[in-house]
Design an enzyme around this catalytic site. Structure first.
Site, mmCIF file in Angstrom:
data_model
loop_
_atom_site.group_PDB
_atom_site.id
_atom_site.type_symbol
_atom_site.label_atom_id
_atom_site.label_comp_id
_atom_site.label_asym_id
_atom_site.label_seq_id
_atom_site.Cartn_x
_atom_site.Cartn_y
_atom_site.Cartn_z
ATOM 1 N N ASP A 169 -5.474 1.342 -12.482
ATOM 2 C CA ASP A 169 -4.205 1.151 -11.973
ATOM 3 C C ASP A 169 -3.766 -0.106 -12.699
ATOM 4 O O ASP A 169 -4.070 -1.569 -12.213
ATOM 5 C CB ASP A 169 -4.495 1.307 -10.952
ATOM 6 C CG ASP A 169 -2.807 0.951 -9.714
ATOM 7 O OD1 ASP A 169 -1.731 0.795 -10.922
ATOM 8 O OD2 ASP A 169 -1.941 1.109 -8.648
ATOM 9 N N SER B 254 1.829 2.212 -2.950
ATOM 10 C CA SER B 254 2.148 1.220 -3.445
ATOM 11 C C SER B 254 2.773 -0.003 -2.780
ATOM 12 O O SER B 254 2.569 -0.428 -1.491
ATOM 13 C CB SER B 254 3.748 1.393 -4.563
ATOM 14 O OG SER B 254 3.898 0.784 -5.472
ATOM 15 N N HIS C 136 -2.014 4.167 -11.412
ATOM 16 C CA HIS C 136 -0.824 3.902 -10.228
ATOM 17 C C HIS C 136 -0.800 5.506 -9.825
ATOM 18 O O HIS C 136 -0.666 5.414 -8.559
ATOM 19 C CB HIS C 136 0.476 2.834 -10.026
ATOM 20 C CG HIS C 136 0.743 2.358 -9.058
ATOM 21 N ND1 HIS C 136 0.253 1.907 -8.301
ATOM 22 C CD2 HIS C 136 2.545 2.415 -8.928
ATOM 23 C CE1 HIS C 136 1.222 1.620 -7.634
ATOM 24 N NE2 HIS C 136 1.994 1.863 -7.418
#
Length: 729
Positions: free
Chosen positions: A670, A595, A702
Site C-alpha cells: 500500500d 482507509s 490500498h
C-alpha cells in the site's frame, strides 16, 4: 414508513424521520454467496467510455472479442447508430492493438496508446503513435512516455519522458527537448509528483496556449522530500525495495515552480509568484497570451487565481478566496468568449456557481440556496445556459439542471429522486444520463439538453429481474437527530425480520471530509455483502456523521484540526441509539471501515468500548502523522502546529481501551496508507497486552484486489469474523 418518537438517551437527543418503505418481508428468494459478489453475477451492464466529438457525434473504443482487434468507432448521438470506423488495429502495420486514444482539435489525427506501465497510483507511461486519418499513416511518437497532448494547431505533440518535457514537431518530424535536468526521485518536469497526483487529482502538469506558441509547465524539485521505501516480496529469492518520495505531514514538500517555454524565442522563463506552497492548477484563458494560475498556501486556506500576461510578463491576482478551514480545489474554471469566467465556490456556505468579469469582479451568482452544486457540466454559448448537478431534492439524491447565465429559468432535466449523472456532448446539445436509485438498477438514457428523453440506451432489465430472485431487503432511509444534528442513515434488516426478536448490528461508514455513504443509488459490491449478512440474521446500518459532505460548509468543516473526534462521537452515539431499539441485541454491535473508515472503526471500538463489541479495520490510518502533507494538513495543519489534534484522536494512543474483538487487515504494498500504520498499531496493542487478529496481504496495494481470489479471500475472512463475533449462537 417508519417513524420513531423523540427519545432522550444518555443526554443525547434523537429524532428519526422515515423516508422509504420498510424492509421486504419475503423469504422465498435465493441466498447471496461471496462467489457471486466477486465473479460479476451482480455487475450491471455499463456503456463503454465515450469521447464526445465535434458536432452531434461521439466515439467509442471497441474490442473485437473474437480477434482482439481494437477500433475507434464514430456514432451519432441522435440515432445511436455507428457512422463509421475511424481506425481499426487490423489495418495498422506494427500495432496489433491499442488501449487509449485522443483526437486533435479538428479530429484529423489521433494519438494511440499501448504497452502501459504503472508509475504511481493513477499515472502510467506507454508507447504512443500519431495516426493521420486521411492518409492512414501511423508514426511513432515515443516509448515509455507520459501524457502526450496535441497542440491546438495540431502541428506538435508535447509529452514527458524520464522526468523531462519534450515536444514532437509533426511537420518536420523532429523532437525538441524542452528540459534536461529531469531525474528520478529528484527533478520532475511536466508531470506531477506522488502527492499532487493523489491529492490534487492530476498528472499532466503542462498546458498549451490557444495559439500554440507557449507551453506552461510545472517543475518539481523533490531533492529534500523524505524518501519512503516498501519491501516487495515478489516471486524472487530475495525481496526488492520500492523507493519513492512521499512527504508526510509536517515534512518538506517538493519545491514547485512554474515555467513558460516560448516556441518563437526557444527559451524558458520562470514565472515568479509569491507566497505559495502549491500550484494545483494552470490553464490558459481564451486570450492567447494570458495564463490562469491557481496557488495555495501550505494551510490551503488562502487561494489565489492569477492572470499572467506572457507578452508584458506581468501577473495580477484576479480572485482571492480564504476560509478559516480550507478552500477546495475544483476543475470548474470555464472561460467565455470575452474572457469572463465561471467559477464554483462555497463562500456563501454552500457550493454554488458564480460568473466573474475578466478582471475578477463578480458579475453575478448563478445558483443560490441551502443546497450544494455537486457537479458543474459546462456552458452552452448558443443558449447561454449552464448545466450542473445538485442535491436540491435532498442530499442523498442528485439531479441534473439547466439555468441561464444570469441565474434565471432553472429547470430540472432528470428524475427528482435517485441519482443522475450526465455526460454531455461537446456542443452541449445532448447528454447521456446515468440514473439509479436504491430500488432501480443503473439505466443509461439519451436526453436533449432541454430535458427531452430521446432513447433508453441500456436498461439493465436482466439484472433487475435477476436480483428479484434473491432474498434481498430494501434499504430504509431516514434521518436522526444525533448530537444536535440531523444525520442521514440507512438500515437493512433481515428479509424475515421479526420485531419481537433481537438482532446483532454491523455498522459501516467511511466518514472522511466531504464523503457520503448514505446515498439513494443502486447497490455496489459492499451493498451485496451487507445483504448477504442480513440474510444471515444481521442488521446493517450506515450513518453519515459530521464532517461528511453535501450538507453545507459548516457541517463538512466542523472536524477541522480534530479528525476523528466529532465523526467518532457520532458513530458511537448512533450505536447507542440503535442499542436502545427493542429489536437490537445491544451486546452485539460491530463496526467496520476501509482507509479513513478503518481509522474510524478503530477509534470507535476503543472510545466506544461500552457499545461496540467488534470492529474490522481495513488499510486504516492509525496516526495522521504517517499520512501525506496535502490531504492531512488541509484538515489538520501540521503536527508541529497541532500536536494534540494529531495525537488525541490517534487509535494508537487509545489501545488500552480495547475490550471487544478487533481485526486489522492491510496490504504490504500500500503506497497510499502505508502498512506502517498497521505495524505501529500492532506494536501499541502488543505493548498494552491486548489480543487482536491481524492479516497482511503481501504486495497488495490500498485496494487489496490484485491476484487470484484476493477479494474473495478478504471478504471470506471478514464474513467469518463478523459471524463468529456478532451472530447469535
Amino acid at each position: 414508513m417508519r417513524k420513531l418518537c423523540l427519545l432522550a438517551i444518555f443526554g443525547l437527543l434523537f429524532t428519526v424521520k422515515s423516508q422509504t418503505n420498510t424492509a421486504n418481508t419475503s423469504t422465498s428468494g435465493k441466498e447471496i454467496t461471496l462467489e457471486e459478489i466477486w465473479n460479476g453475477t451482480f455487475t450491471p451492464e455499463y456503456m463503454n467510455a465515450l469521447n464526445s466529438m465535434n458536432g452531434d457525434f461521439y466515439s467509442v473504443l471497441n474490442v473485437d472479442p473474437a480477434t482482439g482487434n481494437t477500433s475507434v468507432d464514430k456514432y451519432s448521438y441522435l440515432t445511436q447508430q455507428k457512422v463509421e470506423t475511424i481506425v481499426n488495429s487490423k489495418d495498422l502495420y506494427g500495432l496489433s492493438s491499442f488501449s487509449s486514444y485522443s483526437f486533435n482539435n479538428d479530429e484529423t489525427k489521433l494519438l494511440l496508446g499501448t504497452d502501459f506501465k504503472k508509475v504511481y497510483r493513477h499515472s502510467y507511461k506507454g508507447t504512443y503513435y500519431v495516426y493521420t486519418i486521411a492518409t492512414k499513416q501511423l508514426a511513432l511518437i515515443g516509448k515509455d512516455i507520459q501524457e502526450p497532448t496535441f497542440s491546438p494547431d495540431s502541428k506538435k505533440v508535447a509529452y514527458a519522458k524520464d522526468n523531462n518535457l519534450y515536444v514532437r514537431d509533426l511537420v518536420g518530424n523532429a523532437e525538441i527537448r524542452i528540459t534536461t535536468d529531469g531525474k528520478v526521485n529528484s527533478i520532475i518536469n511536466g508531470t506531477t509528483d506522488w502527492v499532487y497526483e493523489e491529492e490534487f487529482g492530476f498528472v499532466r502538469a503542462f498546458d498549451w496556449s490557444k495559439d500554440s506558441n507557449y507551453l506552461a509547465f510545472l517543475r518539481f524539485d523533490e531533492t529534500e522530500v523524505p524518501e519512503f521505501s516498501m519491501e516487495v516480496t515478489g516471486n524472487s529469492l530475495y525481496p526488492s525495495v520500492n523507493k519513492f518520495k512521499y512527504p508526510k505531514a509536517g515534512e518538506k514538500n517538493a519545491k514547485v515552480v512554474l515555467n513558460l517555454f516560448n516556441f518563437s524565442q526557444k527559451n524558458i522563463r520562470r514565472i515568479d509568484l509569491r507566497g505559495y506552497e502549491y500550484i494545483p492548477r494552470i490553464q490558459w484563458t481564451n486570450q492567447p497570451d494570458v495564463l490562469s494560475i491557481t496557488t495555495l498556501n501550505r494551510h490551503q486556506n488562502d487561494l489565489k487565481l492569477y492572470f499572467y500576461n506572457a507578452t508584458s510578463k506581468s501577473s495580477k491576482v484576479v480572485l482571492n478566496e480564504t476560509d478559516e478551514a480550507y478552500v477546495d480545489i475544483q476543475d470548474n474554471l470555464t472561460f467565455l468568449a470575452d474572457n469572463s469566467f465561471i467559477w464554483t465556490s462555497e463562500k456563501d456556505g454552500f457550493n454554488h456557481i458564480y460568473h466573474y468579469n475578466n478582471d475578477g469582479t463578480l458579475k453575478n451568482q448563478i445558483t443560490k440556496g441551502s443546497w450544494e452544486v455537486t457537479n458543474y457540466y459546462g456552458y452552452n454559448k448558443e443558449s447561454k445556459k449552464v448545466f450542473y448537478q445538485s442535491v436540491e431534492n435532498g442530499s442523498i439524491n442528485r439531479g441534473v439542471y439547466s439555468i441561464n447565465l444570469d441565474g434565471t429559468d432553472k429547470k430540472l432535466l432528470t428524475p427528482k429522486s435517485g441519482q443522475s449523472y450526465a455526460s454531455f456532448s461537446k456542443n452541449m446539445q445532448f447528454f447521456i444520463n446515468t440514473y439509479s436509485s436504491a430500488n432501480q438498477v443503473p439505466t443509461y438514457t439519451l436526453y436533449s439538453s432541454d430535458g427531452k428523453k430521446i432513447k433508453t440506451l441500456i436498461d439493465n432489465l436482466e439484472l433487475q429481474i435477476k436480483v428479484k430472485r434473491y432474498n434481498l431487503s430494501k434499504k430504509e432511509f431516514f434521518t436522526a437527530k444525533i448530537n444536535g444534528n440531523d444525520l442521514n442513515m440507512w438500515m437493512i434488516k433481515p428479509a424475515n425480520f421479526d420485531p419481537n426478536k433481537k438482532y446483532p448490528v454491523l455498522m459501516f461508514q467511511y466518514s472522511g471530509p466531504g464523503s457520503q455513504e448514505v446515498a439513494n443509488r443502486w447497490n455496489r459490491s459492499n451493498d451485496y455483502w451487507h445483504q448477504m449478512l442480513a440474510q444471515k440474521g444481521i442488521i446493517v446500518a450506515v450513518v453519515d456523521g459530521r464532517g461528511t459532505g453535501f450538507k453545507g460548509r459548516d457541517f463538512k468543516k466542523v472536524t477541522q484540526k480534530q479528525l476523528g473526534k466529532y465523526e467518532v462521537e457520532d458513530q458511537i452515539a448512533a450505536a447507542r441509539f440503535l442499542a436502545r431499539q427493542p429489536y437490537v441485541d445491544a451486546s452485539k454491535i460491530g463496526i467496520w471501515g476501509w482507509s479513513y473508515g478503518g481509522f474510524m472503526s478503530s477509534n470507535s471500538i476503543l472510545k466506544g468500548n461500552d457499545v461496540f463489541s467488534m470492529a474490522i479495520a481495513v488499510a486504516p490510518v492509525t496516526s495522521w502523522r504517517f499520512y501525506d502533507t496535502v490531504y492531512t494538513e488541509r484538515y489538520m495543519t501540521t503536527p508541529q502546529e497541532n500536536p494534540s489534534g494529531y495525537d488525541d484522536n490517534s487509535p494508537i494512543n487509545h489501545v488500552d481501551k480495547l475490550k471487544g474483538k478487533y481485526l486489522l487487515i492491510h496490504g504490504s504494498g500500500d503506497d497510499n496508507v502505508h502498512v506502517q500504520n498497521t505495524m505501529r498499531m500492532v506494536n501499541a496493542l502488543v505493548g498494552a497486552n491486548k489480543q487482536f487478529d491481524l492479516f497482511i496481504y503481501p504486495d497488495r496495494a490500498h485496494g487489496i484486489y490484485k491476484g487470484k481470489n484476493t477479494r474473495l479471500n478478504l471478504y471470506t475472512k471478514m464474513t467469518d469474523f463478523v459471524l463468529e463475533n456478532l451472530k447469535n449462537k
